[in-house]
Each structure stands twice: as structure tokens, then as C-alpha cells.
Write an enzyme that holds these catalytic residues in place. Structure first.
Site, PDB file in Angstrom:
ATOM      1  N   SER A 274       0.834  -1.192   0.000  1.00  0.00           N
ATOM      2  CA  SER A 274       0.000   0.000   0.000  1.00  0.00           C
ATOM      3  C   SER A 274       0.872   1.247   0.000  1.00  0.00           C
ATOM      4  O   SER A 274       1.845   1.333   0.752  1.00  0.00           O
ATOM      5  CB  SER A 274      -0.909   0.023   1.227  1.00  0.00           C
ATOM      6  OG  SER A 274      -1.605   1.250   1.303  1.00  0.00           O
TER       7      SER A 274
ATOM      8  N   TYR B  81      -3.718   0.971   9.852  1.00  0.00           N
ATOM      9  CA  TYR B  81      -3.785   0.258   8.576  1.00  0.00           C
ATOM     10  C   TYR B  81      -2.443   0.367   7.844  1.00  0.00           C
ATOM     11  O   TYR B  81      -1.878  -0.639   7.404  1.00  0.00           O
ATOM     12  CB  TYR B  81      -4.900   0.809   7.681  1.00  0.00           C
ATOM     13  CG  TYR B  81      -4.756   0.343   6.254  1.00  0.00           C
ATOM     14  CD1 TYR B  81      -5.124  -0.948   5.900  1.00  0.00           C
ATOM     15  CD2 TYR B  81      -4.222   1.169   5.278  1.00  0.00           C
ATOM     16  CE1 TYR B  81      -4.961  -1.404   4.604  1.00  0.00           C
ATOM     17  CE2 TYR B  81      -4.054   0.719   3.972  1.00  0.00           C
ATOM     18  CZ  TYR B  81      -4.426  -0.558   3.637  1.00  0.00           C
ATOM     19  OH  TYR B  81      -4.258  -1.005   2.349  1.00  0.00           O
TER      20      TYR B  81
END
Length: 136
Positions: A76, A99
């Protein structure tokens, strides 16, 4: 496409699910599993941790036992925080949410796998809404 690949649904968070997979070397594994709760991750950090950290480690342990030619891991761009575009993998990580941190830890575990077991790998960094996919 039939016969060219095997599809088995596995909950990456459950190590026992990997027992359903054939015990053989895999040519290529695409790790696309992720919990994306960036906004919720501050309130529910274990949701991301279970999938993105523990799940990735479960997969890597399985692959270290059976072997794989190539692991394709979906990272990510949030691992780099608000770094200016274009993103490159030599930027320092700056995860600013649980996250983002969980995805960074997954990438670190993947790098360890490569060093320890010689796994060939590619890493995809995805920034939603932007054409920011990098393949290494």
C-alpha cells in the site's frame, strides 16, 4: 483458463485453512488479501492487524514449508504517508494509521521471506484513485 491455475478459498487469518491446500511447490502466488479500514483503523486496529500482519505471516509460513517460485504481494502506498508523487520504494516509510502500519509490517515480513528463503517476489503499491502502481 480452466486447468491453468487452482483456486482455493482460504481465510488468511486462519492458519488451519492452509491445510486444505495441496502440499506442493507453487510457481506463483498472488497475495491480494487485505483488510482496508484506513479510516476505521484507529478505532479498530486489530481488524487490519489480523489480516495484514498475522495473515501475511500465516501465508509466508506456509510458503516456506512448500516453496514458491514467485510471490506477488500487494502493498500500500499508505506506507509512505503523504509523500509527494511519484512514489518510489526508496522513500522512508511513514505510516500514519494502524492500517498503513499493518501493510508496512506485511511488506517487512515479505522482505524477510525473500532473504531467508530466496523467494522471488514482486511488490505492488497501490494508491487508490491515482495511477500510482509500481511493480518491482
Amino acid at each position: 483458463v480452466r486447468g491453468r491455475f487452482d483456486f482455493v478459498h482460504v481465510d488468511i487469518r486462519c492458519p488451519e485453512d492452509f491445510d486444505r491446500l495441496p502440499r506442493r511447490r507453487y510457481d506463483r502466488v498472488y497475495h491480494l488479501a487485505a483488510s482496508f479500514a484506513n479510516e476505521l483503523s484507529v478505532e479498530l486496529p486489530l481488524l487490519d492487524h489480523r489480516t495484514n500482519v498475522e495473515g501475511t505471516e500465516n501465508l509466508l509460513r506456509f510458503l516456506s514449508r512448500v516453496g514458491t517460485g514467485q510471490l506477488v504481494y500487494t502493498g500500500s502506498s499508505s506506507s509512505y504517508g503523504d509523500a509527494p508523487l511519484p512514489l518510489t520504494e526508496d522513500l522512508p516509510p511513514r505510516p500514519y494509521t494502524p492500517y498503513a502500519l499493518s501493510k508496512h509490517v506485511g511488506e517487512t515480513a515479505r522482505l524477510h521471506q525473500r532473504e531467508a528463503f530466496g523467494t522471488d517476489e514482486q511488490n505492488l503499491h497501490v494508491r487508490l484513485g491515482l495511477p500510482g502502481v509500481a511493480i518491482r
